[in-house]
Design a protein around this motif. Structure first.
Motif, short mmCIF file in Angstrom:
data_model
loop_
_atom_site.label_atom_id
_atom_site.label_comp_id
_atom_site.label_asym_id
_atom_site.label_seq_id
_atom_site.Cartn_x
_atom_site.Cartn_y
_atom_site.Cartn_z
N LEU A 85 8.63 3.64 -0.17
CA LEU A 85 10.08 3.65 -0.36
C LEU A 85 10.69 2.25 -0.43
O LEU A 85 11.70 2.04 -1.10
CB LEU A 85 10.76 4.41 0.78
CG LEU A 85 10.42 5.88 0.93
CD1 LEU A 85 11.06 6.44 2.22
CD2 LEU A 85 10.91 6.67 -0.28
N MET A 86 10.07 1.29 0.27
CA MET A 86 10.74 0.01 0.46
C MET A 86 9.72 -1.11 0.59
O MET A 86 8.64 -0.92 1.14
CB MET A 86 11.61 0.08 1.73
CG MET A 86 12.31 -1.18 2.13
SD MET A 86 13.29 -0.89 3.65
CE MET A 86 13.87 -2.55 3.98
N GLY A 106 11.38 3.28 -8.09
CA GLY A 106 12.33 3.79 -7.11
C GLY A 106 12.18 3.17 -5.74
O GLY A 106 12.56 3.77 -4.73
N VAL A 107 11.63 1.96 -5.71
CA VAL A 107 11.35 1.26 -4.44
C VAL A 107 12.40 0.18 -4.20
O VAL A 107 12.63 -0.67 -5.07
CB VAL A 107 9.93 0.66 -4.47
CG1 VAL A 107 9.69 -0.21 -3.24
CG2 VAL A 107 8.89 1.77 -4.56
N VAL A 337 18.46 0.18 -8.06
CA VAL A 337 17.57 1.23 -7.58
C VAL A 337 18.18 2.08 -6.48
O VAL A 337 17.63 3.12 -6.11
CB VAL A 337 16.24 0.62 -7.09
CG1 VAL A 337 16.36 0.12 -5.63
CG2 VAL A 337 15.09 1.63 -7.16
N VAL A 338 19.31 1.66 -5.93
CA VAL A 338 19.85 2.29 -4.73
C VAL A 338 20.03 3.81 -4.86
O VAL A 338 19.60 4.55 -3.96
CB VAL A 338 21.16 1.60 -4.29
CG1 VAL A 338 21.87 2.41 -3.20
CG2 VAL A 338 20.86 0.20 -3.77
N PRO A 339 20.62 4.33 -5.93
CA PRO A 339 20.77 5.80 -6.00
C PRO A 339 19.42 6.54 -5.94
O PRO A 339 19.29 7.54 -5.23
CB PRO A 339 21.48 6.02 -7.33
CG PRO A 339 22.20 4.74 -7.59
CD PRO A 339 21.30 3.68 -7.07
N ARG A 340 18.44 6.03 -6.67
CA ARG A 340 17.14 6.71 -6.67
C ARG A 340 16.45 6.52 -5.32
O ARG A 340 15.79 7.45 -4.82
CB ARG A 340 16.25 6.17 -7.80
CG ARG A 340 14.98 6.98 -7.93
CD ARG A 340 14.19 6.63 -9.15
NE ARG A 340 12.90 7.31 -9.14
CZ ARG A 340 11.80 6.82 -9.69
NH1 ARG A 340 11.84 5.66 -10.33
NH2 ARG A 340 10.67 7.50 -9.64
N PRO A 352 20.19 13.50 4.17
CA PRO A 352 20.76 12.43 3.32
C PRO A 352 20.88 11.13 4.08
O PRO A 352 21.01 11.12 5.32
CB PRO A 352 22.12 12.98 2.91
CG PRO A 352 22.48 13.92 4.02
CD PRO A 352 21.20 14.54 4.48
N MET A 353 20.88 10.05 3.33
CA MET A 353 21.13 8.75 3.95
C MET A 353 22.58 8.67 4.40
O MET A 353 23.46 9.36 3.85
CB MET A 353 20.83 7.62 2.97
CG MET A 353 19.35 7.41 2.66
SD MET A 353 19.08 5.93 1.67
CE MET A 353 19.49 4.63 2.86
#
Length: 355
Positions: A85-86, A106-107, A337-340, A352-353
């Protein structure tokens, strides 16, 4: 917790071999929602990849020559880490990471910009002072038993000299502050991403590169390595510098052309140089720039201080803690990339975040 309720899954952060400072682990330990996993490098590549594939985040070394190539974050590696993810770099730079590849996968990519600004800025100004006072030349003469006439090593003072800063972000702003307040230096700055008012607020006058090179007594680089900045300082750029000027870089290798700099120094057009960053780190012992008496060399250590390392690793741990808690961390390199990323995070953690 009810007996039939599973414990919340922790956000797993993996790092290879070692962390830059114990502050990372100490800060992470204060966040039980996060699990930190050390992945040894003394094992087969497949085993390292398998361990990374089980992580939500990768705390990646920022120096390209310290990290084995198979573990640089690019499209090939990300294809082997489908659940990642990150990515967080261990410093302000992220030479080992391809931001576009992260966005495509999406990272989320974050760095630790500003965390080592004081250490790097002090290093740059220290080099300016030592070079203007010709300290490395004096040291070489004394060690060779050739120090006779002190006037042959007459130096110059920094006070009142024009300093040109290329890239006036966190480090460049601090350099501008030091030379302006402590040495009454006029400061020129070239930065493609900032307007004149912003640069003025940071203590410098916005100019284009030709004027900065022509008018500066000291040129100091403080910008990241990007396709736009690669080979920015080439033979033509060095020729545009004021004769007898000083060149300093604590930015990244490959922004300056090393053979072109050597030629400019050998000709006497540039008086001296301070180099903390290199095309290959460390450079080979027979590198021509290592053997010039008017060059100060260091091994990408400008930001390697106890204070800077403690600060950047604490910032990194807090960024991962933000992500562990469903919050968007600061210092995002690829905001598109934030939305994905938010969608992928929600799918991984079942909620959800935070907004």
């Amino acid at each position: 917790m009810p007996a039939n309720e599973a414990p919340a899954r922790r956000f797993r952060v993996g790092y290879l071999s070692h962390v830059p400072h114990p502050s990372f682990l100490e800060t992470a330990a204060q966040h039980p929602e996060m699990e930190v996993v050390r992945i040894p490098l003394d094992q087969p590549e497949a085993a390292v990849i398998e361990a990374l594939a089980a992580c939500d985040a990768y705390y990646v070394m920022a120096s390209r020559d310290e990290l084995p190539k198979p573990f640089h974050v690019n499209a090939a590696l990300l294809a082997r880490l489908p659940d990642l993810l990150m990515v967080g770099s261990t410093g302000a730079g992220y030479d080992t990471v391809d931001p576009a590849a992260c966005t495509a996968a999406g990272v989320l990519l974050v760095n630790q910009a500003g965390g080592n600004a004081e250490g790097v800025a002090e290093h740059a100004v220290g080099m300016m002072l030592a070079l203007l006072k010709r300290m490395p030349e004096a040291q070489a003469a004394m060690r060779a038993g050739q120090a006779r006439d002190r006037n042959a090593l007459m130096g110059r003072e920094l006070r009142g000299r024009t300093v040109g800063i290329v890239g006036i972000g966190n480090v460049g702003t601090r350099v501008a502050e030091i030379v302006r307040l402590a040495f009454s230096c006029p400061v020129l700055a070239c930065d493609l991403y900032l307007d004149a008012a912003t640069i003025a607020a940071r203590g410098a006058e916005k100019v284009e590169m030709p004027r900065l090179l022509a008018e500066s007594d000291v040129v100091s680089l403080h910008l990241p390595l990007t396709p736009d900045s690669r080979d920015l300082m080439n033979a033509g750029s060095f020729a545009q510098m004021r004769k007898g000027a000083i060149f300093v870089t604590t930015a990244r290798g490959n922004i300056h052309d090393e053979p072109a700099l050597h030629a400019a120094l050998a000709s006497g057009h540039i008086a001296a140089a301070g180099l903390d960053v290199w095309e290959q780190e460390p450079p080979p012992p027979d590198h021509p720039l290592l053997n010039m008496p008017n060059v100060i060399v260091t091994q990408h250590t400008a930001g390697v201080t106890h204070e800077s390392r403690s600060n950047i690793t604490r910032i990194a741990a807090l960024a991962f803690a933000d992500a562990a808690n469903g919050r968007l961390p600061p210092r995002v390199i690829n905001p598109a990339v934030v939305p994905r990323f938010a969608e992928r995070w929600a799918a991984a953690f079942g909620r959800p975040m935070a907004t």
